[in-house]
Write a protein that holds these residues in place. Structure first.
Motif, PDB file in Angstrom:
ATOM      1  N   GLU A   1      10.749   3.286   4.469  1.00  0.00           N
ATOM      2  CA  GLU A   1      11.873   4.165   4.810  1.00  0.00           C
ATOM      3  C   GLU A   1      12.903   3.435   5.672  1.00  0.00           C
ATOM      4  O   GLU A   1      14.103   3.630   5.516  1.00  0.00           O
ATOM      5  N   GLU A   2      12.427   2.601   6.579  1.00  0.00           N
ATOM      6  CA  GLU A   2      13.312   1.877   7.500  1.00  0.00           C
ATOM      7  C   GLU A   2      14.001   0.674   6.847  1.00  0.00           C
ATOM      8  O   GLU A   2      15.102   0.304   7.241  1.00  0.00           O
ATOM      9  N   ASN A   3      13.325   0.046   5.874  1.00  0.00           N
ATOM     10  CA  ASN A   3      13.813  -1.222   5.322  1.00  0.00           C
ATOM     11  C   ASN A   3      14.091  -1.222   3.824  1.00  0.00           C
ATOM     12  O   ASN A   3      14.581  -2.214   3.294  1.00  0.00           O
ATOM     13  N   GLY A   4      13.725  -0.140   3.138  1.00  0.00           N
ATOM     14  CA  GLY A   4      13.863  -0.117   1.688  1.00  0.00           C
ATOM     15  C   GLY A   4      12.758  -0.936   1.037  1.00  0.00           C
ATOM     16  O   GLY A   4      11.909  -1.517   1.713  1.00  0.00           O
ATOM     17  N   GLY A   5      12.760  -0.963  -0.271  1.00  0.00           N
ATOM     18  CA  GLY A   5      11.780  -1.763  -0.990  1.00  0.00           C
ATOM     19  C   GLY A   5      10.904  -0.939  -1.901  1.00  0.00           C
ATOM     20  O   GLY A   5      11.174   0.232  -2.166  1.00  0.00           O
ATOM     21  N   GLU A   6       9.844  -1.563  -2.362  1.00  0.00           N
ATOM     22  CA  GLU A   6       8.922  -0.948  -3.317  1.00  0.00           C
ATOM     23  C   GLU A   6       7.483  -1.199  -2.877  1.00  0.00           C
ATOM     24  O   GLU A   6       7.144  -2.296  -2.453  1.00  0.00           O
ATOM     25  N   LEU A   7       6.642  -0.150  -2.992  1.00  0.00           N
ATOM     26  CA  LEU A   7       5.239  -0.252  -2.604  1.00  0.00           C
ATOM     27  C   LEU A   7       4.365  -0.605  -3.800  1.00  0.00           C
ATOM     28  O   LEU A   7       4.645  -0.201  -4.934  1.00  0.00           O
ATOM     29  N   PHE A   8       3.280  -1.334  -3.509  1.00  0.00           N
ATOM     30  CA  PHE A   8       2.331  -1.756  -4.538  1.00  0.00           C
ATOM     31  C   PHE A   8       0.908  -1.639  -4.019  1.00  0.00           C
ATOM     32  O   PHE A   8       0.663  -1.827  -2.825  1.00  0.00           O
ATOM     33  N   THR A   9      -0.026  -1.409  -4.925  1.00  0.00           N
ATOM     34  CA  THR A   9      -1.451  -1.534  -4.624  1.00  0.00           C
ATOM     35  C   THR A   9      -1.841  -2.981  -4.933  1.00  0.00           C
ATOM     36  O   THR A   9      -1.054  -3.742  -5.509  1.00  0.00           O
ATOM     37  N   TRP A  10      -3.075  -3.352  -4.600  1.00  0.00           N
ATOM     38  CA  TRP A  10      -3.580  -4.694  -4.918  1.00  0.00           C
ATOM     39  C   TRP A  10      -3.516  -4.957  -6.420  1.00  0.00           C
ATOM     40  O   TRP A  10      -3.042  -6.008  -6.864  1.00  0.00           O
ATOM     41  N   ASP A  11      -3.976  -4.007  -7.227  1.00  0.00           N
ATOM     42  CA  ASP A  11      -3.965  -4.195  -8.680  1.00  0.00           C
ATOM     43  C   ASP A  11      -2.541  -4.323  -9.221  1.00  0.00           C
ATOM     44  O   ASP A  11      -2.266  -5.165 -10.080  1.00  0.00           O
ATOM     45  N   GLN A  12      -1.628  -3.487  -8.727  1.00  0.00           N
ATOM     46  CA  GLN A  12      -0.240  -3.560  -9.173  1.00  0.00           C
ATOM     47  C   GLN A  12       0.397  -4.901  -8.777  1.00  0.00           C
ATOM     48  O   GLN A  12       1.173  -5.471  -9.534  1.00  0.00           O
ATOM     49  N   LEU A  13       0.038  -5.387  -7.602  1.00  0.00           N
ATOM     50  CA  LEU A  13       0.570  -6.658  -7.119  1.00  0.00           C
ATOM     51  C   LEU A  13       0.072  -7.815  -7.989  1.00  0.00           C
ATOM     52  O   LEU A  13       0.844  -8.716  -8.335  1.00  0.00           O
ATOM     53  N   GLN A  14      -1.198  -7.771  -8.376  1.00  0.00           N
ATOM     54  CA  GLN A  14      -1.732  -8.816  -9.250  1.00  0.00           C
ATOM     55  C   GLN A  14      -1.003  -8.809 -10.586  1.00  0.00           C
ATOM     56  O   GLN A  14      -0.700  -9.875 -11.141  1.00  0.00           O
ATOM     57  N   THR A  15      -0.709  -7.630 -11.110  1.00  0.00           N
ATOM     58  CA  THR A  15       0.041  -7.531 -12.362  1.00  0.00           C
ATOM     59  C   THR A  15       1.442  -8.104 -12.192  1.00  0.00           C
ATOM     60  O   THR A  15       1.920  -8.881 -13.027  1.00  0.00           O
ATOM     61  N   LYS A  16       2.110  -7.762 -11.090  1.00  0.00           N
ATOM     62  CA  LYS A  16       3.464  -8.262 -10.823  1.00  0.00           C
ATOM     63  C   LYS A  16       3.490  -9.789 -10.743  1.00  0.00           C
ATOM     64  O   LYS A  16       4.431 -10.421 -11.209  1.00  0.00           O
ATOM     65  N   PHE A  17       2.453 -10.380 -10.182  1.00  0.00           N
ATOM     66  CA  PHE A  17       2.383 -11.837 -10.020  1.00  0.00           C
ATOM     67  C   PHE A  17       1.664 -12.510 -11.197  1.00  0.00           C
ATOM     68  O   PHE A  17       1.375 -13.701 -11.134  1.00  0.00           O
ATOM     69  N   ASN A  18       1.367 -11.751 -12.245  1.00  0.00           N
ATOM     70  CA  ASN A  18       0.706 -12.280 -13.442  1.00  0.00           C
ATOM     71  C   ASN A  18      -0.626 -12.949 -13.159  1.00  0.00           C
ATOM     72  O   ASN A  18      -0.947 -14.000 -13.707  1.00  0.00           O
ATOM     73  N   VAL A  19      -1.401 -12.340 -12.272  1.00  0.00           N
ATOM     74  CA  VAL A  19      -2.732 -12.836 -11.953  1.00  0.00           C
ATOM     75  C   VAL A  19      -3.707 -12.145 -12.893  1.00  0.00           C
ATOM     76  O   VAL A  19      -3.767 -10.916 -12.939  1.00  0.00           O
ATOM     77  N   ALA A  20      -4.454 -12.930 -13.665  1.00  0.00           N
ATOM     78  CA  ALA A  20      -5.441 -12.366 -14.580  1.00  0.00           C
ATOM     79  C   ALA A  20      -6.588 -11.794 -13.762  1.00  0.00           C
ATOM     80  O   ALA A  20      -7.177 -12.496 -12.943  1.00  0.00           O
ATOM     81  N   GLN A  21      -6.877 -10.536 -13.966  1.00  0.00           N
ATOM     82  CA  GLN A  21      -7.972  -9.894 -13.220  1.00  0.00           C
ATOM     83  C   GLN A  21      -9.265 -10.060 -14.001  1.00  0.00           C
ATOM     84  O   GLN A  21      -9.352  -9.729 -15.161  1.00  0.00           O
ATOM     85  N   HIS A  22     -10.262 -10.612 -13.316  1.00  0.00           N
ATOM     86  CA  HIS A  22     -11.571 -10.831 -13.945  1.00  0.00           C
ATOM     87  C   HIS A  22     -12.507  -9.733 -13.532  1.00  0.00           C
ATOM     88  O   HIS A  22     -12.591  -9.332 -12.444  1.00  0.00           O
TER      89      HIS A  22
END
Length: 147
Positions: free
Chosen positions: A126-147
């Motif tokens: 709220e103070e800085n703007g931006g977008e929230l992510f979970t661990w799984d969503q973050l791995q998808t955003k960074f193209n980390v293959a989840q094993h």
């Protein structure tokens, strides 16, 4: 009696060698395993520990995520990230909430910060703007293959 002493000594060495917690990050002297920068930022550092007890430290969560692209994640026992609101405090990376906000720089320029609870992450968003992510969503955003 001599055999018991040898057995006891051997058992002690085995217990000392079984490290079930990662080693602390030595801010200002440890280097990032991914980019080799010195780890100084207590709000953005990260690390993981393998099932064999080896610890890898990173100057930013994004460095850890980029490193994960090149390894077998099944070998990792735990992931930790610094809590943005408690500099130097490592929290479980898989349970953290992540904020990417152009108003909060991180060491490698991805503007990525981790929070120990959703309420704190929402307040900072709220103070800085931006977008929230979970661990799984973050791995998808960074193209980390989840094993």
């Amino acid at each position: 009696m001599k055999n018991y002493s040898i057995l006891f000594a051997l058992l002690c060495f085995m217990l000392i060698g079984c490290n079930s917690s990662p080693k602390a990050i030595a801010y200002g002297s440890d280097g990032c395993h991914f980019c080799s920068m010195t780890i100084v930022d207590k709000q953005h550092a990260a690390q993981f520990m393998t099932k064999k007890g080896r610890t890898y430290s990173f100057d930013a969560t994004e460095c850890m995520l980029n490193h994960l692209k090149d390894i077998d994640m099944a070998t990792i026992a735990q992931y930790s990230v610094n809590d943005y609101d408690e500099p130097g405090a490592l929290i479980d990376a898989t349970k953290a909430t992540y904020l990417i906000s152009k108003n909060i720089p991180s060491p490698m320029g991805e503007y990525l910060s981790a929070f120990g609870n959703l309420e704190a992450a929402n307040k900072t968003k709220e103070e800085n703007g931006g977008e929230l992510f979970t661990w799984d969503q973050l791995q998808t955003k960074f193209n980390v293959a989840q094993h």
